[in-house]
Write a protein that holds these residues in place. Structure first.
Motif, PDB file in Angstrom:
ATOM      1  N   GLN A  93       0.832  -1.210   0.000  1.00 51.77           N
ATOM      2  CA  GLN A  93       0.000   0.000   0.000  1.00 51.77           C
ATOM      3  C   GLN A  93       0.860   1.251   0.000  1.00 51.77           C
ATOM      4  OE1 GLN A  93      -3.564   0.105   2.170  1.00 51.77           O
ATOM      5  NE2 GLN A  93      -4.173  -1.846   1.317  1.00 51.77           N
ATOM      6  N   ASN A  94       2.159   1.064   0.113  1.00 52.53           N
ATOM      7  CA  ASN A  94       3.092   2.168  -0.047  1.00 52.53           C
ATOM      8  C   ASN A  94       3.976   1.960  -1.269  1.00 52.53           C
ATOM      9  OD1 ASN A  94       3.827   4.659   0.824  1.00 52.53           O
ATOM     10  ND2 ASN A  94       4.397   3.990   2.857  1.00 52.53           N
ATOM     11  N   GLY A  95       3.501   1.124  -2.194  1.00 57.01           N
ATOM     12  CA  GLY A  95       4.177   0.978  -3.480  1.00 57.01           C
ATOM     13  C   GLY A  95       5.462   0.191  -3.453  1.00 57.01           C
ATOM     14  N   LEU A  96       5.714  -0.533  -2.367  1.00 59.42           N
ATOM     15  CA  LEU A  96       6.995  -1.223  -2.249  1.00 59.42           C
ATOM     16  C   LEU A  96       6.844  -2.720  -2.515  1.00 59.42           C
ATOM     17  CD1 LEU A  96      10.004  -0.891  -1.583  1.00 59.42           C
ATOM     18  CD2 LEU A  96       9.440  -1.367   0.800  1.00 59.42           C
ATOM     19  N   TYR A  97       7.446  -3.154  -3.608  1.00 64.01           N
ATOM     20  CA  TYR A  97       7.450  -4.564  -3.987  1.00 64.01           C
ATOM     21  C   TYR A  97       8.805  -5.167  -3.644  1.00 64.01           C
ATOM     22  CZ  TYR A  97       3.404  -3.872  -7.133  1.00 64.01           C
ATOM     23  OH  TYR A  97       2.178  -3.616  -7.666  1.00 64.01           O
ATOM     24  N   ILE A  98       8.828  -6.482  -3.495  1.00 69.04           N
ATOM     25  CA  ILE A  98      10.114  -7.174  -3.479  1.00 69.04           C
ATOM     26  C   ILE A  98      10.229  -7.880  -4.824  1.00 69.04           C
ATOM     27  CG2 ILE A  98      11.569  -8.882  -2.334  1.00 69.04           C
ATOM     28  CD1 ILE A  98      10.933  -6.456  -0.566  1.00 69.04           C
ATOM     29  N   GLN A  99      11.221  -7.455  -5.620  1.00 72.34           N
ATOM     30  CA  GLN A  99      11.340  -7.915  -6.997  1.00 72.34           C
ATOM     31  C   GLN A  99      12.367  -9.014  -7.135  1.00 72.34           C
ATOM     32  OE1 GLN A  99       9.147  -7.077  -9.062  1.00 72.34           O
ATOM     33  NE2 GLN A  99       9.312  -4.968  -9.794  1.00 72.34           N
ATOM     34  N   ARG A 100      12.749  -9.279  -8.364  1.00 69.99           N
ATOM     35  CA  ARG A 100      13.737 -10.331  -8.609  1.00 69.99           C
ATOM     36  C   ARG A 100      15.078 -10.017  -7.970  1.00 69.99           C
ATOM     37  NH1 ARG A 100      12.337 -14.107 -12.850  1.00 69.99           N
ATOM     38  NH2 ARG A 100      10.215 -13.530 -13.375  1.00 69.99           N
ATOM     39  N   PHE A 159      12.914  -7.526 -14.455  1.00 66.32           N
ATOM     40  CA  PHE A 159      12.760  -6.942 -13.121  1.00 66.32           C
ATOM     41  C   PHE A 159      11.633  -7.575 -12.308  1.00 66.32           C
ATOM     42  CE2 PHE A 159      14.614  -3.603 -15.753  1.00 66.32           C
ATOM     43  CZ  PHE A 159      15.694  -3.235 -14.982  1.00 66.32           C
ATOM     44  N   CYS A 160      10.505  -7.787 -12.957  1.00 63.22           N
ATOM     45  CA  CYS A 160       9.272  -8.064 -12.220  1.00 63.22           C
ATOM     46  C   CYS A 160       9.196  -9.523 -11.801  1.00 63.22           C
ATOM     47  CB  CYS A 160       8.071  -7.702 -13.084  1.00 63.22           C
ATOM     48  SG  CYS A 160       6.518  -8.016 -12.269  1.00 63.22           S
ATOM     49  N   ALA A 161       8.851  -9.740 -10.534  1.00 60.74           N
ATOM     50  CA  ALA A 161       8.760 -11.100 -10.004  1.00 60.74           C
ATOM     51  C   ALA A 161       7.527 -11.827 -10.529  1.00 60.74           C
ATOM     52  CB  ALA A 161       8.747 -11.066  -8.477  1.00 60.74           C
ATOM     53  N   LEU A 162       6.549 -11.086 -11.057  1.00 61.43           N
ATOM     54  CA  LEU A 162       5.329 -11.718 -11.541  1.00 61.43           C
ATOM     55  C   LEU A 162       5.456 -12.196 -12.985  1.00 61.43           C
ATOM     56  CD1 LEU A 162       2.804  -9.036 -10.211  1.00 61.43           C
ATOM     57  CD2 LEU A 162       3.373 -11.211  -9.134  1.00 61.43           C
ATOM     58  N   ALA A 163       6.426 -11.659 -13.705  1.00 63.62           N
ATOM     59  CA  ALA A 163       6.480 -11.876 -15.153  1.00 63.62           C
ATOM     60  C   ALA A 163       6.739 -13.333 -15.516  1.00 63.62           C
ATOM     61  CB  ALA A 163       7.564 -10.988 -15.755  1.00 63.62           C
ATOM     62  N   ASN A 164       6.142 -13.744 -16.652  1.00 59.22           N
ATOM     63  CA  ASN A 164       6.442 -15.053 -17.217  1.00 59.22           C
ATOM     64  C   ASN A 164       7.586 -14.977 -18.206  1.00 59.22           C
ATOM     65  OD1 ASN A 164       4.411 -16.541 -15.948  1.00 59.22           O
ATOM     66  ND2 ASN A 164       2.891 -15.792 -17.398  1.00 59.22           N
ATOM     67  N   ALA A 165       7.807 -13.789 -18.738  1.00 60.17           N
ATOM     68  CA  ALA A 165       8.800 -13.643 -19.801  1.00 60.17           C
ATOM     69  C   ALA A 165       9.337 -12.222 -19.791  1.00 60.17           C
ATOM     70  CB  ALA A 165       8.163 -13.950 -21.156  1.00 60.17           C
ATOM     71  N   LYS A 166      10.501 -12.061 -20.391  1.00 61.02           N
ATOM     72  CA  LYS A 166      11.074 -10.728 -20.524  1.00 61.02           C
ATOM     73  C   LYS A 166      10.294  -9.960 -21.591  1.00 61.02           C
ATOM     74  CE  LYS A 166      15.813 -12.028 -19.361  1.00 61.02           C
ATOM     75  NZ  LYS A 166      15.657 -13.511 -19.392  1.00 61.02           N
ATOM     76  N   SER A 167      10.185  -8.667 -21.409  1.00 60.93           N
ATOM     77  CA  SER A 167       9.529  -7.857 -22.436  1.00 60.93           C
ATOM     78  C   SER A 167      10.458  -6.795 -23.020  1.00 60.93           C
ATOM     79  CB  SER A 167       8.249  -7.226 -21.888  1.00 60.93           C
ATOM     80  OG  SER A 167       8.466  -6.692 -20.605  1.00 60.93           O
TER      81      SER A 167
END
Lengths: 560, 174
Positions: A42-49, A420-428
């Protein structure tokens, strides 16, 4: 633009203190990962790859030069020297240390910025038309209404833990530039027969796994009632939206399962209790907020600056840039400048600290100190004199921000993807850059003309692939990255969801696939027909044939 | 005695939250003496006997509709609303409805997955009693957690605790 008063500032300062304490408790082991996750989101902070990612709110895409300088400072001090403009007009930092986030937030608060509700199952940053206030086709300036809704939605106590995220977009022009049909609530400002301002309200649109175009729940909600109407929608959603399945938790699924008529009945039954209550907007409040969005001190100028006309005639590269990246302004003698963040040497939407500082300087020198971020991941100087365009172009060109491709194939929308994104299935990003490298001939790009290519690294659709004329979706097949191509999607007044053309492709095939699609378009197009118009006229068959070949299409039909 | 937060103060409280296990029918239940919150199903089954019993409250799970409790609100002194997970926000709407639409003036207690980080929102929606799970916080931590009730001093929106939005409460400079 809106300036904080003591109340606004206090709320943001108190948020910094609250998050500082939450971070301390997390680092001290007093909050578990599961407990901290929704709080940090809720403060925009994700934990990424690789590292945490901090998403900073840019309310309806509007930035002051000092805010841009602060973003540059953060990029330099806490990140690797760059920032990323998102498809919801926000700014992301990919490399801050978790421990540093409270300090970053304090720096943001010092320039009236924050990261509140940029993620999480709550009401997100409200997006709007990046050309608000300067576009010739605007009926009503959406910015004051966005700000009113921003304040209402900030720390709304009843709607902090919704079934899922909730996105609101507002548009006030003839052309929808805010993708309102693909939002949980889409608001279109309009006037009724008596000239009173109100909103056409769409609900249940969205992209993601199940792309759905929003349906009209009301053709006119008078402005006084927009907050109570939204509250009624949110309350019905909070109580009855699904919470058992993450993929079925958006409001669009509730609206679909109830049907728009029944959903509307429930909302309006709820609205009876809130309507005319204390949340009814007052003229005084709207006037107060609107007072922040006054017309800048425009000079009285000729419609066509003579110097500008001759500079264009004398310099083809400048002329090419003005044809694509300079847009008409409602005030004679002024223009809207799109500073492209689609330099093929960088990830789409990325901007360096040095560039941000320069953009802030140009904003001060040429555009009343304001910058806008667009959902198409560019920056905009909205109020530039025609007579100063050449100077702006020269500066932008030297800084790598004058790629003259606005609205063309290589001005693509692209999420951060698997890099970057931990949710991604593939690079874009590599797909985007490979397409940009393949289509590096400007004359060819100009010949292809207006086209929107959108790339998402997963079904969450941050790259808006569903509404790209050409959409590319990264998919995971047995641990490998593949790309699915769709055609016929569109944003704007004629929003449509693209259709997948067939089997997916390996990354290396993608530039060739796009080239084949473009070849089909060029062969099929009629005079003056844009790409999307050709796709709509011909349907997908010629494109499937062009991409997969005769034999493959026949075989697929036999198997079907 | 376990402590909880009531009207912004730490107080002792030994009310039990009665939970039915899957095999128990609400009709078969006998209640020991003492303050207790019974599940909505138990209340429905035993309304006749339970009505007016001292120290009796009813608790609703997040999917249960507070509207169904409305005919009985006069005979209930406390309602507890369960947060099965703290990310399940339905009870915020339930509490707000109890206070604003159904005029309930008795205790509204937050139970279940209750964290200090929700206190501010809970209090704004009409919860006056906040009961984190047993063992979640030590007494000292709960004392410290009182600060979370004051995370924000002047919120924007109207809610149960501030029935007017900021734009009606304060003269804001243009």
């Amino acid at each position: 633009m809106y300036r904080y008063d003591t109340y606004d500032q206090k709320i943001v300062d108190e948020r910094v203190a609250q998050f500082r304490e939450q971070t301390r408790r997390y680092l001290a082991g007093e909050l578990t990962d599961d407990e901290f996750r929704p709080l940090r989101l809720q403060n925009g902070l994700y934990i990424q790859r690789h590292a945490p990612m901090l998403r900073v709110a840019v309310p309806y895409g509007l930035l002051a030069s000092r805010q841009v300088r602060q973003l540059a400072h953060i990029a330099r001090t806490y990140d690797k020297g760059y920032a990323h403009i998102t498809t919801r007009q926000n700014v992301q930092f990919n490399w801050p240390a978790l421990e540093a986030v409270p300090e970053i937030l304090a720096g943001l608060a010092s320039v009236e910025m924050h990261a509140i509700q940029t993620s999480g199952a709550c009401i997100r940053n409200i997006t709007s038309d990046p050309f608000a206030g300067v576009a010739g086709d605007e009926h009503i300036d959406p910015r004051p209404w966005c700000e009113v809704l921003r304040q209402w939605s900030t720390f709304h106590p009843e709607f902090a833990f919704l079934p899922r995220k909730f996105k609101i977009a507002v548009n006030g022009a003839a052309e929808d530039r805010a993708v309102i049909q693909c939002h949980d609530i889409g608001l279109e400002l309009k006037r009724d027969a008596a000239g009173e301002i109100g909103f056409r309200v769409l609900v249940g649109g969205g992209m993601g796994r199940t792309p759905i175009i929003g349906e009209e729940i009301s053709d006119f909600v008078p402005w006084q009632h927009i907050i109570t109407y939204c509250e009624a929608i949110l309350r019905v959603y909070n109580r009855y939206g699904r919470r058992d399945n993450l993929y079925k938790a958006r409001i669009k699924i509730l609206v679909k399962s109830l049907g728009i008529a029944e959903f509307k009945r429930q909302v309006e039954e709820e609205w009876v209790f809130g309507k005319n209550g204390p949340n009814t907007l007052t003229e005084a409040e709207v006037a107060r907020v609107a007072g922040h969005f006054t017309t800048p001190a425009y000079a009285s100028l000729p419609a066509d600056d003579a110097g500008y006309v001759s500079q264009r005639a004398a310099n083809p590269a400048f002329a090419a840039w003005t044809r694509r990246n300079v847009l008409a302004h409602k005030v004679p003698g002024y223009a809207v400048v799109v500073l492209s963040l689609k330099n093929p040497a960088r990830a789409p939407g990325d901007v360096t600290a040095e560039q941000l500082d320069l953009v802030a300087d140009w904003a001060d020198a040429h555009s009343f100190g304001e910058v806008r971020a667009t959902h198409e991941q560019n920056l905009v100087l909205a109020d530039v004199r025609q007579s100063e365009l050449f100077a702006v172009w020269e500066k932008a060109r030297a800084a790598g921000l004058a790629t003259p491709t606005f609205g063309l194939l290589t001005d693509l929308i692209c999420c951060p993807g698997g890099d970057f994104c931990a949710l991604a299935n593939a690079k874009s990003i590599p797909i985007a850059n490979a397409i940009q490298a393949r289509f590096d001939d400007l004359d060819y790009l100009y010949d292809i003309g207006d086209i929107e290519l959108n790339i998402s690294g997963c079904m969450n659709s941050c790259g808006h692939h569903h509404v790209g004329h050409i959409g590319i979706l990264g998919v995971d097949k047995n641990g490998e990255e593949w790309y699915q191509v769709s055609l016929g999607g569109s944003q704007g007044n004629h929003t449509s969801i693209g259709k997948v053309i067939g089997r997916s492709f390996a990354a290396a095939e993608m530039p060739g696939v796009i080239a084949k699609i473009i070849d089909v378009y060029l062969a099929q197009r009629q005079a003056g027909e844009r790409f999307i118009e050709t796709v709509r006229r011909t349907g997908l068959e010629p494109f499937k044939l062009g991409v997969y070949g005769d034999a493959a299409v026949k075989e697929r039909k036999q198997n079907a | 005695m376990p402590k909880l937060i009531k009207n912004g103060q730490l107080v002792d409280d030994d009310a039990r939250i009665l939970v039915l296990d899957e095999t128990q029918a609400p009709e078969e239940l006998t209640l020991a003496a003492g303050p207790v919150f019974v599940p909505f199903a138990v209340w429905q089954a035993h309304k006749g006997q339970l009505s007016g019993r001292a120290g009796l409250g009813v608790w609703l799970d997040s999917h249960e509709d507070v509207a169904e409790l409305v005919p009985d609100l006069d005979s209930i002194s406390a309602v507890a609303l369960n947060f099965p997970k703290f990310t399940d926000g339905r009870a915020y709407s339930s509490a707000a409805l109890l206070r604003t639409r159904y005029g309930f003036t008795g205790e509204i207690r937050a139970i279940g997955d209750v964290m200090r980080d929700q206190f501010f929102f809970m209090q704004r929606c009409g919860f006056d009693t906040l009961q984190p799970k047993a063992g979640k916080y030590s007494d000292a931590q709960l004392e410290e957690a009182l600060a979370s009730l004051k995370d924000f001093s002047t919120p924007y929106q109207a809610a149960v605790d501030q029935p007017e939005p900021l734009f009606r409460r304060a003269a804001r400079a243009a």
